[in-house]
Write a protein that holds these residues in place. Structure first.
Motif, PDB file in Angstrom:
ATOM      1  N   TYR A 237      41.923  34.909  39.473  1.00  0.00           N
ATOM      2  CA  TYR A 237      41.135  35.944  38.999  1.00  0.00           C
ATOM      3  C   TYR A 237      41.163  37.320  40.017  1.00  0.00           C
ATOM      4  O   TYR A 237      41.033  36.915  41.244  1.00  0.00           O
ATOM      5  CB  TYR A 237      39.731  35.703  38.766  1.00  0.00           C
ATOM      6  N   ASN A 238      41.018  38.362  39.392  1.00  0.00           N
ATOM      7  CA  ASN A 238      40.580  39.783  40.270  1.00  0.00           C
ATOM      8  C   ASN A 238      39.503  39.516  40.832  1.00  0.00           C
ATOM      9  O   ASN A 238      38.591  39.026  40.325  1.00  0.00           O
ATOM     10  CB  ASN A 238      41.103  40.704  39.607  1.00  0.00           C
ATOM     11  N   ASP A 242      35.424  40.182  35.125  1.00  0.00           N
ATOM     12  CA  ASP A 242      34.133  39.488  34.469  1.00  0.00           C
ATOM     13  C   ASP A 242      34.588  38.033  34.332  1.00  0.00           C
ATOM     14  O   ASP A 242      33.709  37.255  34.560  1.00  0.00           O
ATOM     15  CB  ASP A 242      34.021  39.943  33.049  1.00  0.00           C
ATOM     16  N   GLU A 243      35.927  37.630  34.226  1.00  0.00           N
ATOM     17  CA  GLU A 243      36.083  36.192  34.229  1.00  0.00           C
ATOM     18  C   GLU A 243      35.843  35.525  35.526  1.00  0.00           C
ATOM     19  O   GLU A 243      35.121  34.363  35.493  1.00  0.00           O
ATOM     20  CB  GLU A 243      37.713  35.878  33.855  1.00  0.00           C
ATOM     21  N   ARG A 244      36.081  36.244  36.560  1.00  0.00           N
ATOM     22  CA  ARG A 244      35.663  35.480  38.064  1.00  0.00           C
ATOM     23  C   ARG A 244      34.337  35.351  38.122  1.00  0.00           C
ATOM     24  O   ARG A 244      33.891  34.382  38.577  1.00  0.00           O
ATOM     25  CB  ARG A 244      36.456  36.376  38.916  1.00  0.00           C
ATOM     26  N   VAL A 245      33.490  36.455  37.645  1.00  0.00           N
ATOM     27  CA  VAL A 245      32.030  36.428  37.888  1.00  0.00           C
ATOM     28  C   VAL A 245      31.488  35.281  37.076  1.00  0.00           C
ATOM     29  O   VAL A 245      30.558  34.477  37.511  1.00  0.00           O
ATOM     30  CB  VAL A 245      31.408  37.849  37.447  1.00  0.00           C
TER      31      VAL A 245
END
Length: 353
Positions: A237-238, A242-245
């Motif tokens: 993930y970057n 939002d996915e990583r957070v």
């Protein structure tokens, strides 16, 4: 194993009140030499206990966080000697005492340290040095704590039957510290000790502030899994997506939850690869999983080999391969089952609504 007591100090610990307002007192009763101990009732009371303490089995990495017996190591900063550790210095002083007065002085310090622990209870504290001459002339240090036993009576005679005994103690559930730890007969490590505490209060972990205890297997595996997941997050993930957070928040909750549900984030291949890395270092890591009310206990290495997890119509299926099926205790008609073909079972499950 036959131990020869060098010196022994006996203390009484009294705790009045509860919580932070409790008043704690320690009273020294007597310090005995070898000859005095041999003639005292303490010899009968402690007979065999030192051998039991030394022979008590302990895993370097316990299978449970609440294991009663653990190995501790004196904390030393890189480049420093054991003598930089206050706990080691006091144990060494106790162990090397060459006269009764020096031993008593060291024991007083240990007793005072002990009553300053948060969860201490009343009872008897016994500190001794003893030689196991079969292996070495260097003595062991034993710290033993016996709690008071409530409602203890002594049988007297036919007329009075029993007599109430106040402040009775027993070796049952006795807590202990053994220094140094002896991993094998004749082998001793001056940097390690062994503790045993049957309660969950962790008395000695509080008592020995400059001793670190070996991590349990669940702690080690948790740390390894957490590290693998973090590495996956960073690679996938970057940094501010939002996915990583969301994933990182989920992992924080996972890390502190005693009971956890299936995350459904990695493929079977990814999980098998991750488990293989853990199993390579620790082959005996256990796998415990619960599907509704059904509990399964296996080895982590079984997953992907003889244990498989699948999903059909939103429901989970755990499949276990084996050469045999054994039953224990309670009887049931299941013992006479002629198993169905796997494809029939899967079809039956798929037809469920």
């Amino acid at each position: 194993m036959e131990f020869k007591i060098q010196y022994l100090s006996f203390y009484l610990i009294q705790v009045d009140g509860k919580g932070e307002e409790a008043e704690k007192h320690v009273k020294h009763f007597q310090t005995l030499t070898t000859e005095q101990y041999e003639e005292s009732d303490l010899k009968t009371f402690l007979d065999g206990e030192l051998t039991k303490i030394v022979k008590r089995k302990v895993d370097r990495h316990a299978k449970s966080d609440s294991a009663p017996t653990k190995i501790g190591r004196f904390i030393v900063e890189p480049g420093h000697e054991l003598t930089s550790n206050p706990n080691y210095n006091l144990f060494h002083k106790t162990r090397s005492a060459e006269d009764k007065e020096t031993f008593r002085e060291a024991c007083d310090q240990l007793a005072q340290m002990y009553i300053e622990t948060s969860a201490v209870r009343g009872g008897a504290l016994v500190i001794a040095t003893a030689k196991l001459t079969k292996f070495s002339d260097d003595p062991f240090v034993f710290i033993m704590k016996c709690d008071f036993e409530p409602k203890v009576a002594r049988i007297t005679d036919a007329s009075t039957l029993i007599h109430n005994v106040e402040m009775a103690i027993t070796t049952k559930n006795m807590k202990s510290v053994q220094y140094p730890f002896m991993p094998e007969e004749g082998m001793m490590d001056a940097a390690e000790l062994k503790i045993h505490q049957s309660s969950h209060s962790r008395y000695f972990e509080d008592f020995l502030k400059w001793v670190e205890f070996e991590k349990s297997m669940p702690e080690i595996v948790k740390s390894q899994v957490y590290g693998m997941v973090k590495e996956h997050i960073e690679e996938t993930y970057n940094e501010e997506s939002d996915e990583r957070v969301e994933f990182e928040q989920a992992m924080e909750e996972w890390a502190i939850s005693p009971k956890r549900e299936l995350q459904e984030r990695f493929t079977t291949e990814q999980v098998v690869e991750a488990t293989s890395q853990i199993v390579e270092q620790s082959p005996d890591v256990e796998l415990k999983v619960k599907l509704d009310h059904v509990s399964v206990k296996a080895l982590l290495s079984d997953f992907g080999d003889s244990i498989h997890l699948a999903k059909v119509n939103g429901r989970y299926i755990l499949m276990i391969e084996s050469e045999s099926v054994m039953f224990e205790k309670g009887f049931s008609p299941l013992e006479f089952l002629k198993p169905d073909d796997l494809h029939e079972v899967i079809q039956r499950i798929q037809m469920k609504e």
